[in-house]
Scaffold this motif. Sequence first.
Motif, PDB file in Angstrom:
ATOM      1  N   ILE A  44      78.497  10.047  58.687  1.00 23.65           N
ATOM      2  CA  ILE A  44      79.044  10.776  59.835  1.00 23.65           C
ATOM      3  C   ILE A  44      77.917  11.372  60.682  1.00 23.65           C
ATOM      4  O   ILE A  44      78.029  11.430  61.911  1.00 23.65           O
ATOM      5  N   VAL A  45      76.832  11.766  60.050  1.00 24.44           N
ATOM      6  CA  VAL A  45      75.672  12.277  60.793  1.00 24.44           C
ATOM      7  C   VAL A  45      75.096  11.163  61.665  1.00 24.44           C
ATOM      8  O   VAL A  45      74.815  11.360  62.858  1.00 24.44           O
ATOM      9  N   VAL A  46      74.941   9.975  61.085  1.00 26.83           N
ATOM     10  CA  VAL A  46      74.426   8.823  61.837  1.00 26.83           C
ATOM     11  C   VAL A  46      75.387   8.488  62.974  1.00 26.83           C
ATOM     12  O   VAL A  46      74.968   8.257  64.112  1.00 26.83           O
ATOM     13  N   ARG A  47      76.681   8.474  62.675  1.00 31.75           N
ATOM     14  CA  ARG A  47      77.693   8.145  63.682  1.00 31.75           C
ATOM     15  C   ARG A  47      77.609   9.111  64.858  1.00 31.75           C
ATOM     16  O   ARG A  47      77.621   8.693  66.020  1.00 31.75           O
ATOM     17  N   ASN A  48      77.528  10.402  64.573  1.00 31.59           N
ATOM     18  CA  ASN A  48      77.455  11.399  65.647  1.00 31.59           C
ATOM     19  C   ASN A  48      76.176  11.260  66.470  1.00 31.59           C
ATOM     20  O   ASN A  48      76.198  11.423  67.691  1.00 31.59           O
ATOM     21  N   ALA A  49      75.075  10.940  65.825  1.00 32.66           N
ATOM     22  CA  ALA A  49      73.817  10.721  66.550  1.00 32.66           C
ATOM     23  C   ALA A  49      73.941   9.513  67.471  1.00 32.66           C
ATOM     24  O   ALA A  49      73.496   9.552  68.625  1.00 32.66           O
ATOM     25  N   MET A  50      74.582   8.442  66.989  1.00 28.93           N
ATOM     26  CA  MET A  50      74.767   7.241  67.813  1.00 28.93           C
ATOM     27  C   MET A  50      75.677   7.526  69.000  1.00 28.93           C
ATOM     28  O   MET A  50      75.423   7.050  70.106  1.00 28.93           O
ATOM     29  N   ILE A  51      76.726   8.318  68.788  1.00 29.23           N
ATOM     30  CA  ILE A  51      77.618   8.693  69.894  1.00 29.23           C
ATOM     31  C   ILE A  51      76.830   9.408  70.987  1.00 29.23           C
ATOM     32  O   ILE A  51      76.980   9.119  72.174  1.00 29.23           O
ATOM     33  N   ALA A  52      75.973  10.334  70.582  1.00 30.73           N
ATOM     34  CA  ALA A  52      75.163  11.082  71.549  1.00 30.73           C
ATOM     35  C   ALA A  52      74.206  10.159  72.295  1.00 30.73           C
ATOM     36  O   ALA A  52      74.088  10.232  73.523  1.00 30.73           O
ATOM     37  N   LEU A  53      73.523   9.276  71.574  1.00 27.97           N
ATOM     38  CA  LEU A  53      72.560   8.370  72.205  1.00 27.97           C
ATOM     39  C   LEU A  53      73.249   7.369  73.127  1.00 27.97           C
ATOM     40  O   LEU A  53      72.718   7.021  74.187  1.00 27.97           O
ATOM     41  N   LYS A  54      74.442   6.916  72.740  1.00 32.84           N
ATOM     42  CA  LYS A  54      75.215   6.010  73.607  1.00 32.84           C
ATOM     43  C   LYS A  54      75.633   6.739  74.870  1.00 32.84           C
ATOM     44  O   LYS A  54      75.550   6.187  75.972  1.00 32.84           O
ATOM     45  N   ALA A  55      76.075   7.985  74.743  1.00 38.23           N
ATOM     46  CA  ALA A  55      76.493   8.784  75.900  1.00 38.23           C
ATOM     47  C   ALA A  55      75.334   9.009  76.867  1.00 38.23           C
ATOM     48  O   ALA A  55      75.543   9.089  78.081  1.00 38.23           O
ATOM     49  N   GLU A  56      74.127   9.080  76.341  1.00 32.90           N
ATOM     50  CA  GLU A  56      72.931   9.257  77.173  1.00 32.90           C
ATOM     51  C   GLU A  56      72.466   7.941  77.786  1.00 32.90           C
ATOM     52  O   GLU A  56      71.544   7.923  78.604  1.00 32.90           O
ATOM     53  N   GLY A  57      73.070   6.831  77.371  1.00 27.90           N
ATOM     54  CA  GLY A  57      72.696   5.524  77.904  1.00 27.90           C
ATOM     55  C   GLY A  57      71.424   4.960  77.299  1.00 27.90           C
ATOM     56  O   GLY A  57      70.824   4.047  77.862  1.00 27.90           O
ATOM     57  N   LEU A  58      71.002   5.498  76.150  1.00 30.54           N
ATOM     58  CA  LEU A  58      69.769   5.026  75.511  1.00 30.54           C
ATOM     59  C   LEU A  58      69.993   3.831  74.605  1.00 30.54           C
ATOM     60  O   LEU A  58      69.076   3.025  74.405  1.00 30.54           O
TER      61      LEU A  58
END
Length: 77
Positions: A44-58
């Motif tokens: 879930i930590v990895v998932r949340n980090a990926m959500i944030a990075l996707k939202a930033e367009g990275l």
Amino acid sequence: MPPNAKWVDLAAHIRKQIASGELSPGAKLPSTSQLCAEHKVSAIVVRNAMIALKAEGLVVGVPGVGVFVVDPNEEQG
């Protein structure tokens, strides 16, 4: 000051790798299980980090394939 949530720290780590060129455009990020093991965090930590990075367009996720660093010079759409 309270410590950051683990996903915030993981996202910052990956963001730094992208900014430094360690993870170049088009590079595939390690799998969730690899990131869990390497950073001693839950999925879930990895998932949340990926959500944030996707939202930033990275990064961009490709279902069934993986998560890749976005090329800032390519049109996303």
